[in-house]
Design an enzyme around this catalytic site. Structure first.
Site, PDB file in Angstrom:
ATOM      1  CB  THR A 133     -46.789 -61.332   0.487  1.00 46.51           C
ATOM      2  OG1 THR A 133     -48.195 -61.219   0.366  1.00 46.51           O
ATOM      3  CG2 THR A 133     -46.360 -62.754   0.202  1.00 46.51           C
ATOM      4  NE  ARG A 173     -43.651 -55.789  -1.949  1.00 49.98           N
ATOM      5  CZ  ARG A 173     -43.806 -56.867  -1.196  1.00 49.98           C
ATOM      6  NH1 ARG A 173     -44.367 -56.758  -0.016  1.00 49.98           N
ATOM      7  NH2 ARG A 173     -43.404 -58.052  -1.611  1.00 49.98           N
ATOM      8  CB  SER A 207     -42.369 -57.610  -5.592  1.00 51.79           C
ATOM      9  OG  SER A 207     -41.717 -58.394  -4.628  1.00 51.79           O
ATOM     10  CG  HIS A 208     -46.126 -56.470  -7.882  1.00 47.43           C
ATOM     11  ND1 HIS A 208     -45.908 -57.385  -6.875  1.00 47.43           N
ATOM     12  CD2 HIS A 208     -47.188 -55.743  -7.521  1.00 47.43           C
ATOM     13  CE1 HIS A 208     -46.847 -57.214  -5.959  1.00 47.43           C
ATOM     14  NE2 HIS A 208     -47.634 -56.221  -6.313  1.00 47.43           N
ATOM     15  CE  LYS A 245     -40.663 -59.452  -2.139  1.00 47.59           C
ATOM     16  NZ  LYS A 245     -40.836 -60.359  -3.271  1.00 47.59           N
TER      17      LYS A 245
END
Length: 186
Positions: free
Chosen positions: A44, A48, A147-148, A157
């Site tokens: 998305t 990563r 992110s998470h 990103k």
């Protein structure tokens, strides 16, 4: 939604990361373009991975940022690029790499005063605020964050002029490898 058993408690020793080792691997490990697990792979809006497994290294960040520069030229995006980063260990070295690539390409970059940490939504807001009422000199952005994902991971990103996240048509070229991102695929 149930709480994790460690919620509100200190991290266990096995959860802690060796930050100098992560950063050293970011600069010293080189991804193998013949290993599908080590190539740039956008999910998305971003890529990563971890420096220790050669899935997020300086080579990945240089390739993604160079592709962003080529994408900007191809699409006529010539306003500022808003650049942010989070507090993950690999975010600071990736931020430095990104700045070098953008500077080498003559991209005007805006970032948090004092090189502070920047939440992802702030970059989207900055892009939208800059672009409001404009049809030329549009801005876009890059956020250095996994992110998470776990603390050992890094991420990058791309947010296009609509504030992001980037759609599949924009990020699809990154699925071919760390050194083969180019505007011809964008």
């Amino acid at each position: 939604m149930s709480l994790h058993p460690l919620a509100g408690k200190p991290a266990t020793r096995d959860m802690l990361q060796n930050i100098p080792r992560l950063v050293t691997a970011y600069y010293s490990h080189k991804p193998d373009p013949t290993d599908s697990g080590q190539i740039v792979s956008f999910g998305t809006s971003g890529h990563r991975g971890c420096s220790l497994t050669s899935t997020f290294n300086e080579s990945h960040v240089m390739a993604v940022c160079q592709a962003v520069c080529e994408h900007r030229r191809t699409r006529g995006i010539d306003g500022p690029l808003f650049l942010g980063r989070d507090t993950h260990a690999l975010s600071e070295p990736a931020f430095a790499t990104a700045l070098e690539v953008f500077a080498a390409n003559g991209v005007s970059v805006r970032y948090q005063e004092g090189f502070g940490d920047t939440p992802t939504p702030v970059i989207s807001h900055a892009i939208l605020g800059w672009n409001r009422g404009r049809d030329r000199g549009l801005a876009d952005g890059v956020v250095i964050t996994p992110s998470h994902n776990p603390p050992r991971d890094g991420g990058i990103k791309y947010n296009p002029p609509d504030g992001g996240p980037a759609d599949f048509r924009t990020t699809q070229p990154f699925r071919t490898g760390p050194t083969r991102c180019s505007s011809t695929s964008w």
